[in-house]
Design a protein around this motif. Sequence first.
Motif, short mmCIF file in Angstrom:
data_model
loop_
_atom_site.label_atom_id
_atom_site.label_comp_id
_atom_site.label_asym_id
_atom_site.label_seq_id
_atom_site.Cartn_x
_atom_site.Cartn_y
_atom_site.Cartn_z
N LEU A 50 1.89 6.18 3.55
CA LEU A 50 2.82 4.83 2.90
C LEU A 50 4.07 5.03 3.00
CD1 LEU A 50 1.19 6.74 -0.53
CD2 LEU A 50 0.68 4.72 0.99
N ASP A 51 4.35 4.09 3.39
CA ASP A 51 5.58 3.03 3.57
C ASP A 51 6.26 3.46 2.49
OD1 ASP A 51 4.69 1.18 1.91
OD2 ASP A 51 4.93 -0.30 4.01
N ASP A 52 7.74 2.79 2.96
CA ASP A 52 8.39 2.85 1.55
C ASP A 52 8.15 2.36 0.74
OD1 ASP A 52 10.13 4.52 2.99
OD2 ASP A 52 11.43 2.77 4.45
N GLN A 53 7.44 0.83 0.63
CA GLN A 53 7.01 0.07 -0.14
C GLN A 53 5.11 0.62 -0.79
OE1 GLN A 53 8.31 -1.31 3.02
NE2 GLN A 53 10.14 -1.28 1.65
N GLY A 54 5.28 1.62 -0.46
CA GLY A 54 3.61 2.42 -0.74
C GLY A 54 2.56 1.76 -0.54
N ARG A 55 2.86 0.94 0.73
CA ARG A 55 1.58 0.37 1.37
C ARG A 55 0.80 1.72 1.84
NH1 ARG A 55 5.40 -4.21 2.08
NH2 ARG A 55 6.01 -3.47 3.59
N GLN A 236 8.24 8.99 -4.81
CA GLN A 236 9.76 8.83 -4.21
C GLN A 236 8.21 7.88 -3.28
OE1 GLN A 236 10.67 12.31 -1.90
NE2 GLN A 236 10.74 13.25 -4.15
N ARG A 237 6.86 7.22 -3.08
CA ARG A 237 6.12 6.77 -2.37
C ARG A 237 5.88 5.07 -2.89
NH1 ARG A 237 8.46 8.62 1.97
NH2 ARG A 237 7.61 8.88 4.09
N LEU A 238 4.87 5.36 -4.14
CA LEU A 238 4.46 4.86 -4.94
C LEU A 238 4.68 3.88 -5.79
CD1 LEU A 238 0.66 6.28 -5.49
CD2 LEU A 238 1.43 4.87 -3.36
N ASP A 239 6.26 4.26 -6.47
CA ASP A 239 6.96 3.84 -7.15
C ASP A 239 6.21 3.20 -9.11
OD1 ASP A 239 9.64 2.70 -8.18
OD2 ASP A 239 8.98 1.16 -7.81
N ALA A 240 5.67 4.32 -8.86
CA ALA A 240 4.65 4.58 -10.72
C ALA A 240 4.67 5.99 -11.12
CB ALA A 240 3.18 5.24 -9.19
N PRO A 241 5.17 5.04 -12.30
CA PRO A 241 5.67 6.24 -13.70
C PRO A 241 4.59 8.00 -13.41
CG PRO A 241 3.14 4.74 -14.55
CD PRO A 241 3.68 4.27 -13.00
#
Length: 461
Positions: A50-55, A236-241
């Motif tokens: 995963l990159d910093d944007q979670g892709r 830190q990777r997916l910006d998810a709850p």
Amino acid sequence: MSREEDAATATQYLLSVEPTDDAGARTADLFEWQAAMAAADGLGMYWDTLDDQGRFTEPENCRIVCEYHEDWVAVRGDAAELVSAKHKETSFGAYTTVRSLLEDGGLAHLFQRWAMLGERPKCRLVTSPGLRPGAPQDLEKAARYLRDRGQAGAAPTITGGPEKVVTDFAAALAAYAADLPLWRNGQQGRGYIPTAEQRDQVTRFLSMLTIEHSRPSRAFISHAAPGMFVKPLLEQRLDAPVTSAEAVWEAVLTLFRIRMRAAGPRPRGDLPQVLAYPLGVTTTDRVEAERRLAPRTVTLAEIDLAVRTALTHPGAYRRLPTLRRTTRLAVKMQEGGCSDNAIERAEHLKRDYRRIWSRRVGGDPTARADRERLVRRLLRIADEATRAVTAPDQPWGDQLWVELQRLVDELSEVAPQPGLDADLLLGGLCDLADQCKIWFSAAFDVQAAIDALRARQEATS
């Protein structure tokens, strides 16, 4: 052959060689723990994609093959790592000797499998106990020292390094490696001095070994895993709850539960391979191995799909709420670790016991005195049983339930109580527990526990 060329063939060689044994049967709890450790590895590999944007960018040939050669094999391109997972109960303590690591920790088996696979794969031991200071920690330090040398491009050598650790490990290993070419000299035993070739092979093994100890035990892994393995990924990777951590963990763990039973779906289902081998076309051993191992393999694309699905529909992966009884007896037995079936039986026996005495007291003026004598006898039994099973660091209510049953069985045989069989006597003990005269754990505020349980049930209803 260079180290780079040798590493490039590790995956192909490992997947094309049939294991000498294929036993994956475990008890349910130990199987769940192994599946959890494999799932943690899968999430660790997924993190790196995963990159910093979670892709997610799927890397080539990056996957985990379950229950093959060892408990699982982590594959990244042409590199492969054999992983042996060893769980021990808390009563085991820590690994105290090298021999314990070889036997209980499975390092002897791991070494044999590594040697039989041409010394190609890396190796890792994942285990719940820690390492006691002394020989076990020295072995871990030696492995780290040799591994660091290899990563720096230096040849794995013990010159100026952990010579004694390598020699001691080789001497202890000799008793377990007699089937391997370099170890068939028949001189194993106490005081055995390993040969230079054996020490060199052990050095190479340690340079490819990682010991990952002190992992959460099976009693805690289900509670610890979402916070340890999923929450950092979401933050830190997916910006998810992070409230979806439990759902994500259950989705990924389910993948590994299925594949560790070799029950994963094939891309074609069970459709036959029609004209799979046309004339003039050669099918490589690696392609055949990949096809055969598909039901055991978890790819990172599958992990990504499981994670994204759980984030989109977290409710589908949350465990159904458990309806708990809120009687004093049930709450106390729950606190003591008794099963739901035991609690249901206890409630039933309690009602039968009360019904019997309600009838007797209503028609027999001496019944109250008889009941009081029985109560004193039952309290004595409860006292004896409690002293026999109480454990300071773990639940003991289930053991108490078994001991109470045993003692009332004895009482029924030695001094039968008129109109009361062993089950009804156990019902009398349940009635006393409901009156807070018997405990299945250390005493606590029962009413507060009942109020909290009712509040939780109302919140989830």
